[in-house]
Design a protein around this motif. Structure first.
Motif, PDB file in Angstrom:
ATOM      1  N   TRP A  33       0.855  -1.184   0.000  1.00  0.00           N
ATOM      2  CA  TRP A  33       0.000   0.000   0.000  1.00  0.00           C
ATOM      3  C   TRP A  33       0.893   1.236   0.000  1.00  0.00           C
ATOM      4  O   TRP A  33       1.863   1.305   0.773  1.00  0.00           O
ATOM      5  CB  TRP A  33      -0.875   0.042   1.254  1.00  0.00           C
ATOM      6  N   ASP A  34       0.581   2.203  -0.822  1.00  0.00           N
ATOM      7  CA  ASP A  34       1.327   3.459  -0.777  1.00  0.00           C
ATOM      8  C   ASP A  34       1.057   4.187   0.547  1.00  0.00           C
ATOM      9  O   ASP A  34      -0.096   4.259   0.994  1.00  0.00           O
ATOM     10  CB  ASP A  34       0.901   4.380  -1.924  1.00  0.00           C
ATOM     11  N   PRO A  35       2.084   4.755   1.184  1.00  0.00           N
ATOM     12  CA  PRO A  35       1.842   5.531   2.406  1.00  0.00           C
ATOM     13  C   PRO A  35       0.954   6.744   2.154  1.00  0.00           C
ATOM     14  O   PRO A  35       0.109   7.086   2.982  1.00  0.00           O
ATOM     15  CB  PRO A  35       3.244   5.951   2.846  1.00  0.00           C
ATOM     16  N   VAL A  36       1.158   7.394   1.026  1.00  0.00           N
ATOM     17  CA  VAL A  36       0.327   8.542   0.632  1.00  0.00           C
ATOM     18  C   VAL A  36       0.095   8.482  -0.875  1.00  0.00           C
ATOM     19  O   VAL A  36       0.869   7.866  -1.610  1.00  0.00           O
ATOM     20  CB  VAL A  36       0.965   9.904   1.002  1.00  0.00           C
ATOM     21  N   GLN A  37      -0.960   9.120  -1.301  1.00  0.00           N
ATOM     22  CA  GLN A  37      -1.293   9.256  -2.716  1.00  0.00           C
ATOM     23  C   GLN A  37      -1.292  10.736  -3.090  1.00  0.00           C
ATOM     24  O   GLN A  37      -1.481  11.604  -2.236  1.00  0.00           O
ATOM     25  CB  GLN A  37      -2.681   8.673  -3.001  1.00  0.00           C
ATOM     26  N   ASP A  38      -1.119  10.983  -4.358  1.00  0.00           N
ATOM     27  CA  ASP A  38      -1.178  12.353  -4.854  1.00  0.00           C
ATOM     28  C   ASP A  38      -2.634  12.727  -5.112  1.00  0.00           C
ATOM     29  O   ASP A  38      -3.053  12.945  -6.246  1.00  0.00           O
ATOM     30  CB  ASP A  38      -0.349  12.477  -6.131  1.00  0.00           C
ATOM     31  N   SER A  39      -3.403  12.767  -4.038  1.00  0.00           N
ATOM     32  CA  SER A  39      -4.837  13.037  -4.163  1.00  0.00           C
ATOM     33  C   SER A  39      -5.375  13.479  -2.811  1.00  0.00           C
ATOM     34  O   SER A  39      -4.925  12.995  -1.755  1.00  0.00           O
ATOM     35  CB  SER A  39      -5.581  11.782  -4.625  1.00  0.00           C
ATOM     36  N   ASP A  40      -6.356  14.380  -2.839  1.00  0.00           N
ATOM     37  CA  ASP A  40      -7.017  14.757  -1.592  1.00  0.00           C
ATOM     38  C   ASP A  40      -8.356  14.045  -1.429  1.00  0.00           C
ATOM     39  O   ASP A  40      -9.129  14.340  -0.518  1.00  0.00           O
ATOM     40  CB  ASP A  40      -7.201  16.275  -1.506  1.00  0.00           C
ATOM     41  N   LYS A  41      -8.628  13.074  -2.310  1.00  0.00           N
ATOM     42  CA  LYS A  41      -9.832  12.263  -2.177  1.00  0.00           C
ATOM     43  C   LYS A  41      -9.612  11.228  -1.066  1.00  0.00           C
ATOM     44  O   LYS A  41      -8.471  10.901  -0.730  1.00  0.00           O
ATOM     45  CB  LYS A  41     -10.143  11.559  -3.495  1.00  0.00           C
ATOM     46  N   PRO A  45      -8.260   1.861   0.952  1.00  0.00           N
ATOM     47  CA  PRO A  45      -7.181   1.006   1.433  1.00  0.00           C
ATOM     48  C   PRO A  45      -7.150  -0.398   0.844  1.00  0.00           C
ATOM     49  O   PRO A  45      -6.173  -1.112   1.010  1.00  0.00           O
ATOM     50  CB  PRO A  45      -7.449   0.939   2.938  1.00  0.00           C
ATOM     51  N   GLY A  46      -8.230  -0.844   0.194  1.00  0.00           N
ATOM     52  CA  GLY A  46      -8.225  -2.193  -0.349  1.00  0.00           C
ATOM     53  C   GLY A  46      -8.313  -3.249   0.729  1.00  0.00           C
ATOM     54  O   GLY A  46      -7.685  -4.298   0.648  1.00  0.00           O
ATOM     55  N   GLY A  47      -9.113  -3.004   1.728  1.00  0.00           N
ATOM     56  CA  GLY A  47      -9.279  -3.947   2.828  1.00  0.00           C
ATOM     57  C   GLY A  47      -9.552  -3.196   4.109  1.00  0.00           C
ATOM     58  O   GLY A  47      -9.284  -1.990   4.209  1.00  0.00           O
ATOM     59  N   PRO A  48     -10.093  -3.869   5.117  1.00  0.00           N
ATOM     60  CA  PRO A  48     -10.420  -3.182   6.364  1.00  0.00           C
ATOM     61  C   PRO A  48      -9.175  -2.644   7.045  1.00  0.00           C
ATOM     62  O   PRO A  48      -8.081  -3.191   6.909  1.00  0.00           O
ATOM     63  CB  PRO A  48     -11.081  -4.284   7.210  1.00  0.00           C
ATOM     64  N   GLY A  49      -9.347  -1.557   7.759  1.00  0.00           N
ATOM     65  CA  GLY A  49      -8.255  -0.968   8.514  1.00  0.00           C
ATOM     66  C   GLY A  49      -8.312  -1.370   9.976  1.00  0.00           C
ATOM     67  O   GLY A  49      -9.334  -1.858  10.464  1.00  0.00           O
ATOM     68  N   ILE A  50      -7.231  -1.137  10.687  1.00  0.00           N
ATOM     69  CA  ILE A  50      -7.190  -1.436  12.116  1.00  0.00           C
ATOM     70  C   ILE A  50      -7.680  -0.231  12.914  1.00  0.00           C
ATOM     71  O   ILE A  50      -8.105  -0.348  14.064  1.00  0.00           O
ATOM     72  CB  ILE A  50      -5.763  -1.849  12.550  1.00  0.00           C
ATOM     73  N   VAL A  51      -7.609   0.956  12.308  1.00  0.00           N
ATOM     74  CA  VAL A  51      -8.143   2.174  12.902  1.00  0.00           C
ATOM     75  C   VAL A  51      -9.119   2.780  11.899  1.00  0.00           C
ATOM     76  O   VAL A  51      -8.791   2.958  10.730  1.00  0.00           O
ATOM     77  CB  VAL A  51      -7.020   3.185  13.228  1.00  0.00           C
ATOM     78  N   THR A  66       1.465   1.125   9.087  1.00  0.00           N
ATOM     79  CA  THR A  66       2.430   0.288   9.800  1.00  0.00           C
ATOM     80  C   THR A  66       1.823  -1.045  10.226  1.00  0.00           C
ATOM     81  O   THR A  66       2.535  -2.054  10.311  1.00  0.00           O
ATOM     82  CB  THR A  66       3.013   1.028  11.019  1.00  0.00           C
ATOM     83  N   TRP A  67       0.519  -1.083  10.485  1.00  0.00           N
ATOM     84  CA  TRP A  67      -0.152  -2.363  10.767  1.00  0.00           C
ATOM     85  C   TRP A  67      -0.054  -3.289   9.560  1.00  0.00           C
ATOM     86  O   TRP A  67       0.279  -4.466   9.702  1.00  0.00           O
ATOM     87  CB  TRP A  67      -1.611  -2.110  11.136  1.00  0.00           C
ATOM     88  N   ARG A  68      -0.305  -2.746   8.378  1.00  0.00           N
ATOM     89  CA  ARG A  68      -0.196  -3.584   7.176  1.00  0.00           C
ATOM     90  C   ARG A  68       1.263  -3.983   6.915  1.00  0.00           C
ATOM     91  O   ARG A  68       1.544  -5.096   6.472  1.00  0.00           O
ATOM     92  CB  ARG A  68      -0.785  -2.847   5.979  1.00  0.00           C
ATOM     93  N   TYR A  70       3.399  -4.651   9.074  1.00  0.00           N
ATOM     94  CA  TYR A  70       3.723  -5.775   9.963  1.00  0.00           C
ATOM     95  C   TYR A  70       3.718  -7.087   9.179  1.00  0.00           C
ATOM     96  O   TYR A  70       4.540  -7.984   9.431  1.00  0.00           O
ATOM     97  CB  TYR A  70       2.709  -5.835  11.104  1.00  0.00           C
ATOM     98  N   GLY A  71       2.796  -7.196   8.228  1.00  0.00           N
ATOM     99  CA  GLY A  71       2.736  -8.402   7.411  1.00  0.00           C
ATOM    100  C   GLY A  71       3.999  -8.627   6.613  1.00  0.00           C
ATOM    101  O   GLY A  71       4.442  -9.768   6.436  1.00  0.00           O
ATOM    102  N   HIS A  72       4.623  -7.550   6.113  1.00  0.00           N
ATOM    103  CA  HIS A  72       5.856  -7.665   5.336  1.00  0.00           C
ATOM    104  C   HIS A  72       7.056  -7.978   6.235  1.00  0.00           C
ATOM    105  O   HIS A  72       7.937  -8.752   5.862  1.00  0.00           O
ATOM    106  CB  HIS A  72       6.150  -6.354   4.595  1.00  0.00           C
ATOM    107  N   ARG A  73       7.090  -7.348   7.390  1.00  0.00           N
ATOM    108  CA  ARG A  73       8.263  -7.434   8.256  1.00  0.00           C
ATOM    109  C   ARG A  73       8.258  -8.691   9.128  1.00  0.00           C
ATOM    110  O   ARG A  73       9.318  -9.231   9.447  1.00  0.00           O
ATOM    111  CB  ARG A  73       8.333  -6.196   9.160  1.00  0.00           C
ATOM    112  N   VAL A  74       7.058  -9.152   9.519  1.00  0.00           N
ATOM    113  CA  VAL A  74       6.970 -10.233  10.497  1.00  0.00           C
ATOM    114  C   VAL A  74       5.976 -11.326  10.065  1.00  0.00           C
ATOM    115  O   VAL A  74       6.322 -12.503   9.992  1.00  0.00           O
ATOM    116  CB  VAL A  74       6.549  -9.685  11.886  1.00  0.00           C
ATOM    117  N   GLY A  75       4.741 -10.927   9.816  1.00  0.00           N
ATOM    118  CA  GLY A  75       3.672 -11.904   9.629  1.00  0.00           C
ATOM    119  C   GLY A  75       3.920 -12.911   8.530  1.00  0.00           C
ATOM    120  O   GLY A  75       3.667 -14.116   8.695  1.00  0.00           O
ATOM    121  N   VAL A  76       4.416 -12.449   7.376  1.00  0.00           N
ATOM    122  CA  VAL A  76       4.602 -13.371   6.258  1.00  0.00           C
ATOM    123  C   VAL A  76       5.688 -14.391   6.553  1.00  0.00           C
ATOM    124  O   VAL A  76       5.625 -15.548   6.110  1.00  0.00           O
ATOM    125  CB  VAL A  76       4.882 -12.604   4.954  1.00  0.00           C
ATOM    126  N   TRP A  77       6.700 -14.005   7.315  1.00  0.00           N
ATOM    127  CA  TRP A  77       7.778 -14.940   7.655  1.00  0.00           C
ATOM    128  C   TRP A  77       7.268 -16.011   8.613  1.00  0.00           C
ATOM    129  O   TRP A  77       7.703 -17.176   8.549  1.00  0.00           O
ATOM    130  CB  TRP A  77       8.955 -14.168   8.240  1.00  0.00           C
TER     131      TRP A  77
END
Length: 308
Positions: A33-41, A45-51, A66-68, A70-77
Motif C-alpha cells: 500500500w502506498d503511504p500517501v497518494q497524490d490526491s485529496d480524495k 485502502p483495499g481492505g479493512p483498517g485497524i483504525v 504500519t499495521w499492514r 507488519y505483514g511484510h516485516r513479520v507476519g509473512v515470515w
C-alpha cells in the motif's frame, strides 16, 4: 466477457486428475500500500483498517500503514515457517509495487517454488477507476504484467484484481495479453470457461470473500471460531466432492492471519485437511491448464460466440 449460466445440477461430474476430490488453494496475498497518494480524495485502502476513519490520500495514515507493514516485516515470515513445517504450498498473489518495494518477500516465495499471480499495480488503485477508459485500464494491466515478468522471470498465467474490482473489459484485456485464468469471479465452487471477444478462452477459478482472514476482523472471530469457519467450508465441500470435484480457496493476508494470536487457526486447518484422502494443494495454473484440456467433460460448450 461472457460466460454461460450452467447450474450445478446440469454439469457432468468433475473428475480431478489422480483421483483427487477437493482442490484446496491457500492464497497468500502479498500486497503493498502506498503511504500517501497524490490526491485529496478519501484513501481507498483495499481492505479493512485497524483504525477507522477515512483520511485523504495525501495524508499519511500511520496506524493503518504500519499495521499492514507488519505483514511484510513479520507476519509473512511466520506464515512461511508454518507452510514449511506442514509441507504444503501456497498460491501467492502479488501487486507490482510489492515486487518493487518488498523484493525479499517475493524472493522467499520463489525459493519455495510457489505460484505467484499478478494482483494489480498497487493495492489502493482499482481497475473500476477506469470503467469508462479501457486504454487506461489496459495501461495499468500492462505495467503490472511488465513488472511481474521482470521479477518472476516468466510471463504470468492468471490475474486477481485489487479488491476483486474488475470491469467488464478486464477479462477481455487479460485474454488479449495471453493469460489463461482469472480469479475475480466469486460465483462457483468449480472452474468454468469464460468467453472473450478475442475468442481465447479464460478459466475462472473463484476467489472468495467469505472464507477469508478478513472475517476475523469483520465478524470478530477468535482463533477457534476462525478454524471452525475453515473446517465447516472444507467438510461440506469434501462431502460434495465424493461425486464431483470442488475447489476451496482461503484468502490470507500476512498482516491479519500472520498475527501470533490468529495463526494457529491456519495451522490447525492445514493439519486437518491433510488428514483426508483425495485433497490436493494445486497451483491455480495447474487447474487452468488441466481444465482447458478437459472442460468439455464437465460442461459442454454452448457454441455461442461471445457478445462483442
Amino acid at each position: 466477457m461472457e460466460y454461460d449460466f450452467v447450474p450445478l445440477p446440469d454439469r457432468k461430474p468433475l473428475k480431478w486428475p489422480n483421483d483427487n476430490r477437493l482442490a484446496v488453494i491457500l492464497t497468500i496475498n502479498l500486497e503493498y500500500w502506498d503511504p500517501v497518494q497524490d490526491s485529496d480524495k478519501p484513501y481507498y485502502p483495499g481492505g479493512p483498517g485497524i483504525v477507522g476513519g477515512n483520511l485523504p490520500g495525501n495524508v499519511y495514515d500511520n496506524p493503518n500503514f504500519t499495521w499492514r507493514e507488519y505483514g511484510h516485516r513479520v507476519g509473512v515470515w511466520r506464515m512461511f515457517d508454518l507452510f514449511d513445517a506442514e509441507g504444503v504450498p501456497a498460491s501467492c498473489t502479488m501487486n507490482a509495487k510489492m515486487a518493487l518495494k518488498r523484493r525479499p518477500v517475493i524472493d522467499a516465495a520463489l525459493e519455495r517454488g510457489w505460484e505467484i499471480v499478478p494482483h494489480n499495480f498497487v493495492q489502493d488503485e482499482l481497475l473500476t477507476d477506469y470503467m469508462f477508459d479501457e486504454k487506461a485500464e489496459r495501461d495499468v494491466i500492462k505495467r503490472t504484467l511488465d513488472v511481474y515478468e521482470d521479477t518472476i522471470g516468466k510471463k504470468p498465467k492468471g490475474w486477481l484484481s485489487s479488491s476483486l474490482r474488475s470491469t467488464l473489459n478486464t477479462i477481455d484485456i487479460l485474454a488479449e495479453e495471453g493469460l489463461i485464468f482469472v480469479t475475480d469471479l466469486l460465483n462457483d465452487d468449480q472452474p468454468y470457461l469464460v468467453k472473450t471477444r478475442s475468442g481465447a478462452p479464460m478459466v475462472s477459478i473463484s476467489y472468495t470473500s467469505e472464507v477469508n482472514d478478513f472475517s476475523f476482523l469483520r465478524q470478530g472471530l477468535t482463533v477457534d471460531t476462525g478454524f471452525s469457519m475453515f473446517k465447516e467450508q472444507f467438510d461440506w465441500l469434501y462431502q460434495e466432492s465424493a461425486t464431483s470435484g470442488r475447489v476451496m480457496n482461503i484468502g490470507l493476508h500476512p498482516h491479519v492471519i500472520g498475527q501470533p494470536f490468529r495463526i494457529r487457526a491456519l495451522r490447525d486447518f492445514i493439519r486437518y485437511a491433510k488428514a483426508h484422502d483425495g485433497v490436493w494443494f494445486p497451483k491455480r495454473e495447474e487447474i487452468a491448464e488441466w481444465y482447458l484440456d478437459n472442460h468439455a467433460l464437465h460442461i459442454e460448450p454452448s457454441g455461442d460466440p461471445p457478445i462483442p
